[in-house]
Design a protein around this motif. Sequence first.
Motif, mmCIF file in Angstrom:
data_model
loop_
_atom_site.group_PDB
_atom_site.id
_atom_site.type_symbol
_atom_site.label_atom_id
_atom_site.label_comp_id
_atom_site.label_asym_id
_atom_site.label_seq_id
_atom_site.Cartn_x
_atom_site.Cartn_y
_atom_site.Cartn_z
ATOM 1 N N ASN A 191 47.308 17.642 45.950
ATOM 2 C CA ASN A 191 47.280 18.992 45.395
ATOM 3 C C ASN A 191 47.995 19.066 44.040
ATOM 4 O OD1 ASN A 191 47.138 21.706 44.948
ATOM 5 N ND2 ASN A 191 48.005 22.303 46.917
ATOM 6 N N HIS A 193 48.767 21.564 42.484
ATOM 7 C CA HIS A 193 49.657 22.730 42.469
ATOM 8 C C HIS A 193 51.124 22.313 42.494
ATOM 9 C CE1 HIS A 193 51.092 26.802 43.467
ATOM 10 N NE2 HIS A 193 51.838 26.232 44.395
ATOM 11 N N TRP A 194 51.403 21.176 43.136
ATOM 12 C CA TRP A 194 52.796 20.742 43.273
ATOM 13 C C TRP A 194 53.288 19.961 42.066
ATOM 14 C CZ3 TRP A 194 54.562 23.800 46.571
ATOM 15 C CH2 TRP A 194 53.827 24.168 47.706
ATOM 16 N N GLN A 195 52.435 19.821 41.060
ATOM 17 C CA GLN A 195 52.850 19.223 39.791
ATOM 18 C C GLN A 195 53.134 20.361 38.810
ATOM 19 O OE1 GLN A 195 53.084 15.766 39.647
ATOM 20 N NE2 GLN A 195 52.489 15.898 41.812
ATOM 21 N N GLY A 196 54.389 20.462 38.397
ATOM 22 C CA GLY A 196 54.796 21.604 37.584
ATOM 23 C C GLY A 196 53.951 21.834 36.349
ATOM 24 N N ARG A 199 50.297 23.154 37.479
ATOM 25 C CA ARG A 199 50.146 24.380 38.261
ATOM 26 C C ARG A 199 49.451 25.510 37.484
ATOM 27 N NH1 ARG A 199 55.324 26.247 41.474
ATOM 28 N NH2 ARG A 199 54.920 24.159 42.300
#
Length: 284
Positions: A191, A193-196, A199
């Motif tokens: 995912n 999303h969990w990479q700043g 996101r």
Amino acid sequence: MKLTILSGRSGSGKTTALQALEDHGYYCVDNLPLGLLPTLAAQLQNEDHAPQRVAVGVDARNLPRQLLAFNRIIEELRQQPLDTEIIFLEAEPATLLKRFSATRRRHPLSGDERTLADAIELEAKLLADIRQLADLVIDTSNLDVHTLRNMIRQRVARRDVRLSLLIQSFGYKNGLPHDADLVFDVRALPNPHWQGDLRPLTGRDDKVAEFLRGHPESGAMLDDIFHFLDRWLPAYGANDRSYVTVAVGCTGGRHRSVYITEQLAQRLREKGVPLHVRHRELDG
């Protein structure tokens, strides 16, 4: 002659859809009593300059007895030399409640002894047979009038191939799309999303695509879905299906599902498959 029966729940956008068809040259009739459909079709075909494309709006303003006889009426129509299709529009009950409250319109089945919520529930039951037989179901819960009008133009009015294919991404956190024929879950992929830094981006962005391509499971998932569609879409068309909607979902509907949808569309187009793409959580 092509006959399009346009039905759906009150507040789902039938007027907008019918107007879009009329703009593209359809001869349109709204709120026709269902029992008159076979007669109308026969009369129009006998005209000297018969219209080639006709759209008829059918909704809960019909008498309940006629709505319940829909199966028989369709059988009568299919005995005529017609290309008949059924388009059904729906929306979530909560969405319909908001729309009626915002416009202060009266639901055709509501009254002093029936609340709006009860009227919406009753209408769904009365139209159940029509929805079940529909060739294309469109969930308008997340569509504005402009998006709906464009979808009707692209998938119905301008359809010049046997099978109209829509591939759309969505987010499971906002619910499954009710109008999907095939659903693929890609939440097993890493995912972004969990990479700043990723996101705020979407699956359309190169950085997100590069991140997903860097994980072999993304390619394997894409290959499996593509090969399934490549194998079975022709079978849907050969089975007299006019419309197929493929939904690809991840948690939020912004990264993984968008990327897989875009890649699927690219591969299918390279094979000459005409299609439309929509990203539910991005396009609104």
